[in-house]
Design a protein around this motif. Structure first.
Motif, mmCIF file in Angstrom:
data_model
loop_
_atom_site.group_PDB
_atom_site.id
_atom_site.type_symbol
_atom_site.label_atom_id
_atom_site.label_comp_id
_atom_site.label_asym_id
_atom_site.label_seq_id
_atom_site.Cartn_x
_atom_site.Cartn_y
_atom_site.Cartn_z
ATOM 1 N N LYS B 367 -56.139 26.520 3.976
ATOM 2 C CA LYS B 367 -55.682 27.893 2.945
ATOM 3 C C LYS B 367 -54.394 29.147 3.961
ATOM 4 O O LYS B 367 -55.676 29.709 4.395
ATOM 5 C CB LYS B 367 -56.476 28.500 1.732
ATOM 6 C CG LYS B 367 -55.857 29.102 0.395
ATOM 7 C CD LYS B 367 -56.896 29.457 -0.605
ATOM 8 C CE LYS B 367 -56.192 30.388 -0.823
ATOM 9 N NZ LYS B 367 -56.320 30.566 -2.623
ATOM 10 N N GLU B 392 -55.693 18.043 -7.457
ATOM 11 C CA GLU B 392 -55.017 18.304 -7.707
ATOM 12 C C GLU B 392 -54.686 19.681 -9.516
ATOM 13 O O GLU B 392 -53.987 20.527 -9.533
ATOM 14 C CB GLU B 392 -54.101 17.068 -8.368
ATOM 15 C CG GLU B 392 -53.416 16.524 -7.420
ATOM 16 C CD GLU B 392 -53.087 15.047 -7.949
ATOM 17 O OE1 GLU B 392 -52.594 14.898 -8.761
ATOM 18 O OE2 GLU B 392 -52.246 14.704 -6.527
ATOM 19 N N GLY B 395 -55.752 23.077 -8.241
ATOM 20 C CA GLY B 395 -54.315 22.801 -6.726
ATOM 21 C C GLY B 395 -54.444 23.253 -5.707
ATOM 22 O O GLY B 395 -53.956 23.406 -4.917
ATOM 23 N N ASP B 397 -54.393 20.240 -3.542
ATOM 24 C CA ASP B 397 -52.874 19.318 -3.356
ATOM 25 C C ASP B 397 -51.768 20.533 -2.805
ATOM 26 O O ASP B 397 -51.939 20.337 -1.620
ATOM 27 C CB ASP B 397 -52.805 18.335 -4.066
ATOM 28 C CG ASP B 397 -51.951 18.774 -5.180
ATOM 29 O OD1 ASP B 397 -52.977 19.916 -5.737
ATOM 30 O OD2 ASP B 397 -50.960 18.669 -6.184
ATOM 31 N N GLU B 398 -51.557 21.366 -3.166
ATOM 32 C CA GLU B 398 -51.053 22.221 -3.071
ATOM 33 C C GLU B 398 -50.984 23.117 -1.820
ATOM 34 O O GLU B 398 -50.335 23.524 -0.787
ATOM 35 C CB GLU B 398 -50.544 23.083 -3.943
ATOM 36 C CG GLU B 398 -49.178 22.626 -5.216
ATOM 37 C CD GLU B 398 -49.425 23.575 -6.562
ATOM 38 O OE1 GLU B 398 -49.287 24.926 -6.047
ATOM 39 O OE2 GLU B 398 -48.939 22.985 -7.569
ATOM 40 N N ILE B 399 -52.535 23.862 -2.022
ATOM 41 C CA ILE B 399 -52.633 24.254 -0.203
ATOM 42 C C ILE B 399 -52.375 23.161 0.742
ATOM 43 O O ILE B 399 -52.242 24.129 1.962
ATOM 44 C CB ILE B 399 -54.077 24.320 -0.447
ATOM 45 C CG1 ILE B 399 -54.804 25.525 -1.694
ATOM 46 C CG2 ILE B 399 -55.123 25.206 0.482
ATOM 47 C CD1 ILE B 399 -56.047 25.751 -2.553
ATOM 48 N N ILE B 401 -50.431 20.305 0.953
ATOM 49 C CA ILE B 401 -48.933 20.133 1.271
ATOM 50 C C ILE B 401 -48.229 21.998 1.479
ATOM 51 O O ILE B 401 -47.507 21.542 2.745
ATOM 52 C CB ILE B 401 -48.328 19.654 -0.003
ATOM 53 C CG1 ILE B 401 -48.409 19.013 -0.542
ATOM 54 C CG2 ILE B 401 -46.870 19.963 0.258
ATOM 55 C CD1 ILE B 401 -48.521 18.390 -1.526
ATOM 56 N N ASP B 402 -48.775 23.156 1.607
ATOM 57 C CA ASP B 402 -48.112 24.132 1.922
ATOM 58 C C ASP B 402 -48.488 24.621 3.404
ATOM 59 O O ASP B 402 -47.818 24.827 4.346
ATOM 60 C CB ASP B 402 -49.277 25.302 0.724
ATOM 61 C CG ASP B 402 -47.795 25.362 -0.123
ATOM 62 O OD1 ASP B 402 -47.439 24.905 -0.515
ATOM 63 O OD2 ASP B 402 -48.865 26.415 -1.293
ATOM 64 N N TRP B 407 -50.229 14.284 1.761
ATOM 65 C CA TRP B 407 -51.299 14.259 0.402
ATOM 66 C C TRP B 407 -51.226 13.187 -0.433
ATOM 67 O O TRP B 407 -50.181 12.522 -0.625
ATOM 68 C CB TRP B 407 -50.442 15.606 -0.697
ATOM 69 C CG TRP B 407 -51.999 15.284 -2.145
ATOM 70 C CD1 TRP B 407 -51.398 14.866 -2.932
ATOM 71 C CD2 TRP B 407 -53.397 15.640 -1.697
ATOM 72 N NE1 TRP B 407 -52.757 14.827 -4.064
ATOM 73 C CE2 TRP B 407 -53.357 15.720 -3.482
ATOM 74 C CE3 TRP B 407 -54.086 16.159 -0.978
ATOM 75 C CZ2 TRP B 407 -55.111 15.557 -3.985
ATOM 76 C CZ3 TRP B 407 -55.645 16.343 -1.673
ATOM 77 C CH2 TRP B 407 -56.305 16.072 -3.250
#
Ligand code: SF4
Lengths: 214, 473
Positions: B367, B392, B395, B397-399, B401-402, B407
């Motif tokens: 993160k 997902e 959240g 997955d977003e951490i 991907i960012d 993923w």
């Protein structure tokens, strides 16, 4: 399964410990849905200089001259001499299939991984555990100029090579199955009544184990 | 009546028959099936004109060969024709024999050892088998679970039984509170470092002690998963409140009156006071540090703050040779600090560490950070479709991907590189899987086994790092 008969075979010394099933038959060859045809890719990564893939013509591949299976002395060997913890790693039965398909019928080692050890018997291979010292002696005997030939007599539980002799241990039931070429499933299905009786008892004791979903 | 071990209880409750020499016929409650080790078993069944003994005891899913990239095209779109054939063969066999299968596009599909407990299809007190050595995983819920070969897969399909001999019983006690950043993965790597990869051969291992009791069920699944890397076919842990809490409400778990009856029985699934083991090993958890393997066997492991060991200091010459061979393969020099090893790829996944808690731990590190420049690829592969959906929803997955991770869809993936995910020769990977054997993640690939937090930390720093140092800076 074929019956295991007494035979004379050449001993091939594989001087490495912890030989795992990935080394015995690399995973790219596991994708076959058949049981046979794995022999040419036994120890593929050690045996050939290039990377092997299923479907390749192995006769055109560059062999690793330093690998023991490619040593002319050990051509046609039926007895594999190995080090401790042979067959560790995955439970894949492709490892004994590959060894058997190549022509190995006996493996001598100071210790074997459990699952591999069991899988050998189911595929007509006899794994024999011998003390470290005996294995060391055999490595010395097998790595001289002339290949070591050994006689394996399962019913007498006896190994003979020239003047050298040694008895070995083998589970009585396993020996019976090997000698008679018996298939485990057929043997177990003779116990249908006992299996049914067990199930009936369990349905009462532990009903949640049965048929809550299918 | 004499005191019994948990192993005695699990074993005796499944005995159909015992021969004079101790060979036993034991009953199998749950059989898990995947596409790699089953085709020849179904082929055998067909050739012999046999039928599965009890269809409802089986549960199947494809995992080893499935692609982890988007799956719109379905099975037909699997590029490698041989992988495709295996998945199609499993689908056809399950259809023909009436076996429940979570097919590739089913949201419940996943690694067989993740979905068993997730579905409640593996329950306390069961015997659980699968043609896969990491079946030991399921012992975490107090089951007797072990891997079998394909002949045995056929045997279980045909007879619901297996011919077995009882193993010796070992207890491994891990006592005390481990330090920060020390996970179930570190405990099990430390155990294997202690007893060796053949230390458990011939034994069934019960893990016990305060550090084990303190683990969540997911942590226990990680631990039991690697019992086989210590040489033991089966590893298990006594049932406690956490086990029962974990199982409750899962799709295959019993309900209502059956649930009450089951729980009453499950409460008896522990070793009795004074039960005798053939061997007891005790480890002090307070001395265990985050672990990193340096060689080509899981026992070749040190703490992250240590150095790559020197074969010259090993007295046993066979061992020293093995160490040297491992160092050559791994491209490492003796004496190098573990924290100075740079990485090319990161793999977070496998039946060892792909559950939601694993992904949370990794995301906690990822993160707000970025994958380091020297890392070519960092993969996160959830263990099942349901784990993926949960992650997902949180959240995670977003951490990932960012931060620059990929993923993916659930499966075994780079754990054994049977699908397209693999290492190139010479590439070095921090992996949360369970095997660092030569070529395991791709020919010539170099694997370091670590926990999910360590893998994520390695991704963002490009090397191994003591997690305490990461916080500093
Ligand atoms: S994730 Fe790896 S170890 Fe687990 S079942 Fe798949 S291939 Fe085997």
């Amino acid at each position: 399964m074929e019956k295991f008969k007494t035979f004379n075979g050449v001993v091939c010394p594989l001087d490495r410990s912890n030989v795992d099933t990935d080394a015995i038959i690399p995973k790219q060859f596991l994708k076959s849905i058949k049981r046979s045809g794995f022999g040419p890719n036994l120890f593929d990564e050690w045996r050939y200089l290039d990377h092997g893939e299923p479907g390749m013509d192995n006769s055109n591949r560059a062999v690793n001259p330093d690998f023991v299976l490619n040593d002319p002395r050990y051509r046609g060997a039926q007895i594999l001499l190995a080090r401790e913890n042979f067959g560790c790693g995955s439970s894949r039965e492709h490892a004994p299939w590959a060894l058997a398909d190549y022509g190995f019928r006996v493996i001598l080692a100071p210790s074997f991984a459990d699952i591999f050890f069991n899988n050998c018997f189911k595929n007509g291979i006899l794994p024999i555990v011998l003390e470290d010292k005996v294995i060391d002696d055999l490595f010395r005997m097998a790595t001289v100029d002339k290949a070591l030939e050994m006689r394996v007599d399962l019913s007498q539980q006896l190994l003979t090579a020239g003047g050298w002799q040694r008895n070995f241990e083998v589970d009585a039931f396993r020996m019976h199955c090997l000698l008679n070429g018996l298939d485990d499933i057929g043997l177990t299905l003779q116990r249908i009544d006992e299996i049914r009786a067990y199930e009936a008892r369990r349905r009462v004791e532990a009903p949640w184990l049965f048929g809550n979903r299918s | 009546m004499s005191a019994k071990t948990l192993y005695d209880k699990l074993w005796e409750s499944h005995l159909v028959r015992t021969e004079a020499d101790g060979t036993a016929l034991i009953y199998i409650d749950r059989h898990l099936v995947h596409e790699v080790t089953s085709p020849q078993a179904f082929e055998g069944l067909r050739l012999a004109g046999r039928k599965p003994w009890r269809v409802d005891a089986n549960l199947a899913t494809p995992d080893h060969n499935v692609p982890t990239t988007p799956r719109e095209g379905g099975v037909e779109a699997i590029r490698d024709p041989i992988s495709r054939t295996q998945v199609e063969t499993l689908d056809a066999n399950c259809r023909d024999f009436g076996i429940t299968e979570f097919q590739m596009l089913d949201p419940r599909q996943g690694i067989v050892h993740v979905i068993g407990p997730e579905q409640g299809a593996t329950l306390p007190g069961m015997t659980v088998v699968c043609g896969d050595s990491h079946t030991s995983t399921h012992g975490a819920v107090g089951a007797l679970a072990f891997g079998i070969g394909t002949s045995e897969v056929e045997h279980v399909l045909a007879t619901q039984c297996l011919i077995q001999k009882k193993s010796k019983a070992m207890q491994i006690r891990v006592e005390g509170e481990p330090g920060r950043g020390v996970t179930a993965k570190d405990l099990v790597l430390a155990i294997i470092g202690e007893i060796g990869t053949a230390g458990g051969t011939g034994y069934a291992i019960e893990f016990a002690g305060s550090a084990i009791e303190a683990l969540s069920i997911e942590g226990r699944l990680t631990l039991c998963n690697m019992a086989i890397e210590a040489g033991a076919r089966a590893g298990f842990i006594a049932v406690d409140d956490k086990t029962i809490e974990y199982v409750k409400g899962r799709p295959y778990a019993p309900e209502g009156g059956l649930w009450e009856q089951a729980v009453a029985y499950w409460r008896t699934l522990h070793s009795d006071q004074g039960a005798q083991f053939d061997r007891v090993v005790t480890l002090d958890a307070t001395t265990i540090r985050p672990q990193v393997t340096w060689g080509t066997s899981p026992e070749m492991v040190v703490a992250v703050d240590q150095l790559v060991p020197d074969p010259g200091e090993e007295n046993d010459s066979v061992k020293a040779e093995g160490m040297q061979r491992a160092l050559d393969y791994m491209g490492l020099e003796a004496g190098t600090p573990i924290t100075e090893i740079p990485l090319d790829r990161i793999f977070i996944g496998s039946c060892t560490n792909s559950r939601i808690e694993d992904l949370r731990a990794a995301a906690g590190i990822a993160k707000g950070r970025k994958v380091a420049g020297n890392v070519k690829q960092a993969l996160v592969v959830p263990g099942s479709g349901l784990v993926k959906a949960q992650a997902e929803a949180e959240g995670l997955d977003e951490i990932f991907i960012d931060a620059g991770f990929e993923w993916r869809q659930p499966g075994c993936s780079m754990c054994l590189a049977m699908n397209a995910d693999r290492l190139e020769p010479g590439e070095r990977c921090a992996s949360t899987s369970n095997r660092n054997f030569e070529g395991r993640q791709g020919q010539g690939g170099r694997t370091h086994l670590v926990s999910p937090a360590m893998a994520a930390a390695a991704a963002v720093t490009g090397r191994f790092v003591d997690l305490a140092d990461l916080d500093k800076g």
